[in-house]
Scaffold this motif. Structure first.
Motif, PDB file in Angstrom:
ATOM      1  N   GLU A 145       0.826  -1.203   0.000  1.00 53.29           N
ATOM      2  CA  GLU A 145       0.000   0.000   0.000  1.00 53.29           C
ATOM      3  C   GLU A 145       0.863   1.257   0.000  1.00 53.29           C
ATOM      4  O   GLU A 145       0.548   2.252  -0.656  1.00 53.29           O
ATOM      5  N   ALA A 180       0.744   4.015  -2.938  1.00 48.98           N
ATOM      6  CA  ALA A 180       0.423   5.394  -2.570  1.00 48.98           C
ATOM      7  C   ALA A 180       1.544   6.331  -2.996  1.00 48.98           C
ATOM      8  O   ALA A 180       1.289   7.454  -3.467  1.00 48.98           O
ATOM      9  N   ASP A 220      -4.296   5.378  -6.696  1.00 50.26           N
ATOM     10  CA  ASP A 220      -5.371   5.276  -5.722  1.00 50.26           C
ATOM     11  C   ASP A 220      -6.511   4.468  -6.327  1.00 50.26           C
ATOM     12  O   ASP A 220      -6.443   4.002  -7.452  1.00 50.26           O
ATOM     13  N   ARG A 272      -6.399  -2.554 -10.037  1.00 50.63           N
ATOM     14  CA  ARG A 272      -7.013  -1.248 -10.301  1.00 50.63           C
ATOM     15  C   ARG A 272      -7.552  -1.257 -11.716  1.00 50.63           C
ATOM     16  O   ARG A 272      -6.816  -1.578 -12.661  1.00 50.63           O
ATOM     17  N   ASP A 326     -13.078  10.610   3.489  1.00 52.21           N
ATOM     18  CA  ASP A 326     -12.141   9.554   3.870  1.00 52.21           C
ATOM     19  C   ASP A 326     -12.864   8.471   4.642  1.00 52.21           C
ATOM     20  O   ASP A 326     -13.768   8.769   5.457  1.00 52.21           O
TER      21      ASP A 326
END
Length: 810
Positions: free
Chosen positions: A635, A639, A644, A666, A751
């Motif tokens: 991750e 990032a 994302d 993704r 978020d």
């Protein structure tokens, strides 16, 4: 290649000294590495005849020798035990100097005056490797027909100069005296004198009727020829031939063997002599070695052969390793009466692999590895037969047994003088070019604007017009080519986008405490067995290496995980039990086997961790790493690359534990896989602790990366946070819950973060509690609790409807 200065003068007259000749050849692309003056520091040593050898009257281990030195008879005292009446020996007279640093003086030994010293080969500066075993000890005994009173340097060829050449592999034609003489003739504008052949074939039978030659592997043997010599007499070769062999760094053996070595040095064609009567059915078969076949070579070593090696065999067994060394069973000895002389042309790469596999290098293999002139084979055979015939050592049988499966035609090239001058930046006249090429023995046809040349068979390195320009340049002299400043369009050097991302990933891995390893690009198929790779997996399509560095690495790797596991095993064996390592490199996936085009070389990042989460320090806990440490590292990388909207789902991997493996993707493209190493894999490597690993597809990551993020101003209004805990089926992934929250949370939800997972007494069996922290914010105002509450209820409603979740109140 080692060449005799005096021997070269047999083929071409030149007035250059050794240093001048070496400089001229070096500047023409035939580099001379060293010049050795063979008789340096050897003075006043002559040949002498021992008239009588008697016991010293006052010493048991000394002898008194009356010696004729050609001008006088002198008395010399010696301790050598191999001296006899009538022998011819080297005599160092008073005042003589020896290469070993000794100066001879008149002396009295046990009451007897000694006027000189009898010399051994070592004292004369002769390398022991160039002598027979019996000649290495005691006084050096010369042939009986050696004249008395001659300077020993003239007798032994020590008045010569040896030139040591450091030739490049493409100049195979210069691995011979005649080839070097050809270069000298061109550079000095001299006339090349080739050995004349007027062979008398007076044998009673024809060679083609006496021997049968079969080439079973024509792709490895272009030509194989033979001549039968009858009434053979084996004796020491003439002194002149011995001198030349020693000057070239070879040890004389007998006339038959020495002639084959002499012709190899002279013409560049290795040869071999077989005892004809020891060849089963008088046949020669050029074939591959049979599995498990063995052969004792001429050096007395029994060698294991493999089917990749080419051998010379008779009807029963292998009698020689093709192009490397003959076999002991057919060796020419003093009892040999009939000889089969062989000259052949073998495939260079095959000989190179065989010589390396056997750890056996020879003068012959060195020439075959660079390639021999296939059209010169019969000429070399006739030259050797002629030399032996002139010695009175044999009778030559008529005809040559010649197996030549595919005739090689000479290569033809066309070029223009304008091209040559533009290529070299010169202004050389076309007549000068033609003259140079003709002196190099190219056949030239002038067609006006274009010139056609037929390349000599011995110049396999000339294959295109650029090679013609090189020939002209080196003969004209590179110093004659004007120096010019290079010019061209310059471009700034910079890293590619892909390289920048790779560097960034390496920086992030180092920042997370991972150490980089670099393993070999080679592997072994058994590694795939250890990694639990399925039988039908594409990873099993490995590319074999034609010339592997060792038997342990015969193929190219298709995964980096093998190198990672091997490194872990090695570290654990040395008690290094806390590891975080990674490798970034290419794997090799063929489109089809056997290869018809270059394979794919995707870049992968594979990492593994085991042991403590933190180092062994007083203020850190002793917790071990787990799945989430590896997942967090992935991750962090994604990032850091601006990727994302990643979906994380359960998945499978050949080397990872079922149910403990996650796939990062993704927009439908798989980016990475993370999980716990499968117990079967751990058992295969003998590891008894848990290992967590991840693999990232760098090509997919590079495609999805966004190094330059979208600019957003800092928020001006405060956010409102809400915690939401729901109870739902334990099989539903947390990522799915977070996705549903995001979809239903509306534009104000900024978020979603999971901060607690609970499964225990307060939750029904088969269920678990997931707690999320939700952050709401508006860009243009301060939110009210009522606005947030509307979105919170929408989220709860969707979770209840889509996932059968229940709100947990306590």
């Amino acid at each position: 290649m080692r060449a005799s200065y005096k021997w070269l003068k047999d083929y071409v007259e030149f007035d250059l000294g050794a240093e001048q000749l070496a400089d001229k050849l070096t500047m023409a692309g035939v580099p001379v590495e060293m010049i050795e003056y063979l008789g340096e520091n050897l003075e006043n040593v002559v040949t002498g005849k021992l008239l009588s050898v008697t016991q010293h009257p006052n010493a048991d281990k000394l002898f008194v020798c009356k010696t004729d030195t050609g001008t006088e008879v002198v008395t010399i005292v010696t301790g050598a035990t191999n001296v006899r009446d009538g022998q011819i020996v080297p005599v160092a007279l008073p005042g003589a100097k020896l290469p070993v640093g000794k100066e001879i003086k008149q002396a009295v030994l046990r009451g007897v005056e000694s006027s000189g010293m009898l010399c051994s080969a070592e004292e004369l500066g002769i390398d022991a490797k160039l002598l027979s075993a019996e000649a290495r000890d005691g006084i050096f005994i010369l042939p009986q027909d050696t004249p008395v009173g001659q300077d020993i340097k003239e007798v032994l060829g020590l008045d010569d100069i040896a030139l040591e050449f450091e030739l490049t592999a493409n100049r195979a034609d210069c691995f011979s005296m005649l080839g070097l003489a050809r270069e000298i003739a061109v550079l000095t504008e001299g006339v090349l004198k080739k050995p004349m052949l007027n062979l008398r074939e007076v044998g009673s039978e024809r060679t083609v009727d006496l021997v049968n030659i079969t080439i079973a592997e024509p792709e490895l043997c272009a030509r194989f020829t033979g001549r039968v010599l009858q009434n053979v007499r084996v004796f020491p070769s003439p002194l002149w031939m011995q001198r030349r062999l020693r000057a070239a760094g070879m040890r004389p053996i007998n006339n038959v063997v020495d002639v084959t070595n002499y012709v190899m040095l002279e013409l560049g064609q290795p040869m071999h002599a077989y005892d004809y009567n020891l060849l089963a059915r008088h046949s020669i078969i050029v074939r591959r070695a049979q599995p498990g076949e063995k052969l004792t070579t001429l050096d007395g070593v029994k060698r294991d052969l493999s089917p990749e090696m080419l051998v010379i065999a008779d009807a029963v067994q292998a009698v020689g390793v093709a192009g490397v060394m003959g076999g002991l069973v057919t060796e020419v000895t003093n009892s040999t009466q009939t000889v089969l002389l062989e000259a052949a042309a073998f495939h260079p790469a095959s000989i190179r692999r065989t010589a390396r596999a056997l750890g056996l290098r020879s003068e012959a293999s060195g020439r075959f590895e660079r390639g021999v002139d296939v059209t010169n084979v019969v000429r070399a055979l006739d030259r050797a037969a002629k030399l032996l015939e002139d010695m009175g050592a044999c009778t030559v049988c008529p005809t040559v047994a010649d197996n030549y499966p595919r005739l090689e035609l000479p290569r033809k090239l066309d070029f223009s003088p304008v091209f040559i001058n533009e290529y070299l930046g010169t202004d050389i006249a076309r007549e000068k070019m033609i003259d140079i090429l003709e002196r190099l023995e190219f056949e030239v046809e002038d067609h006006g604007d274009m010139i056609s040349v037929t390349v000599p068979s011995w110049r396999s390195d000339v294959s295109r017009p650029a090679d013609i320009s090189e020939e002209i340049a080196r003969v004209v002299g590179f110093e004659a080519i004007p120096a010019t400043t290079p010019y061209g369009q310059m471009e700034q050097g910079r890293q590619s986008y892909q390289q920048s991302i790779r560097d960034l990933v390496q920086d992030m891995m180092s920042g997370m405490g991972f150490d980089e390893i670099i393993s070999l690009s080679f592997s072994h198929p058994s590694t795939l067995d250890k990694l639990n790779v399925a039988a039908g997996s594409p990873l099993r399509q490995v590319i074999p290496v034609m010339n592997p560095i060792t038997d342990e690495f015969p193929v190219l790797r298709t995964t980096l995980l093998g190198g990672i596991m091997q490194t872990i095993t090695l570290n654990l064996s040395r008690k290094n039990e806390n590891l975080k390592i990674y490798e970034l490199g290419a794997v090799y996936w063929p489109k089809a086997l056997p290869l018809t085009e270059l394979p794919q070389e995707p870049i992968k990042l594979v990492a593994a961790m085991l042991g403590r989460r933190h180092g062994e320090t007083w203020n850190q806990s002793g917790e071990a790493v787990d799945f989430f440490d590896a997942k967090g590292a992935v991750e962090e990388i994604l990032a850091g690359l601006g990727i994302d909207g990643v979906d994380v789902t359960t998945g499978e991997h050949y080397a990872m534990h079922p149910g403990k493996t996650a796939i990062f993707s993704r927009q439908g493209q798989e980016l990475a896989v993370v999980g716990e190493i499968h117990p079967k894999v751990l058992d295969a490597y003998g590891i008894n602790r848990k290992i967590y690993a991840f693999e990232i597809d760098m090509e997919a990551v590079i495609e999805q990366a966004s190094l330059i993020g979208t600019y957003r101003s800092l928020p001006r209004f405060p956010a409102i946070s809400r915690d939401l805990a729901v109870v739902l089926d334990a099989q539903i992934p947390a990522a799915r819950v977070a996705q549903e929250i995001t979809v239903s949370g509306g534009p104000l939800l900024q978020d979603v973060r999971l901060f607690d997972v609970y499964a225990g007494e307060q939750v029904q069996a088969g269920m678990r509690s997931l707690a999320f922290s939700l952050t709401f914010r508006a860009a243009d105002r301060t939110l009210t609790d009522e606005e947030v509450e509307i979105h919170s209820r929408a989220i709860v409603s969707r979770l209840e409807n889509e996932l059968s979740a229940k709100l947990r109140l306590a």
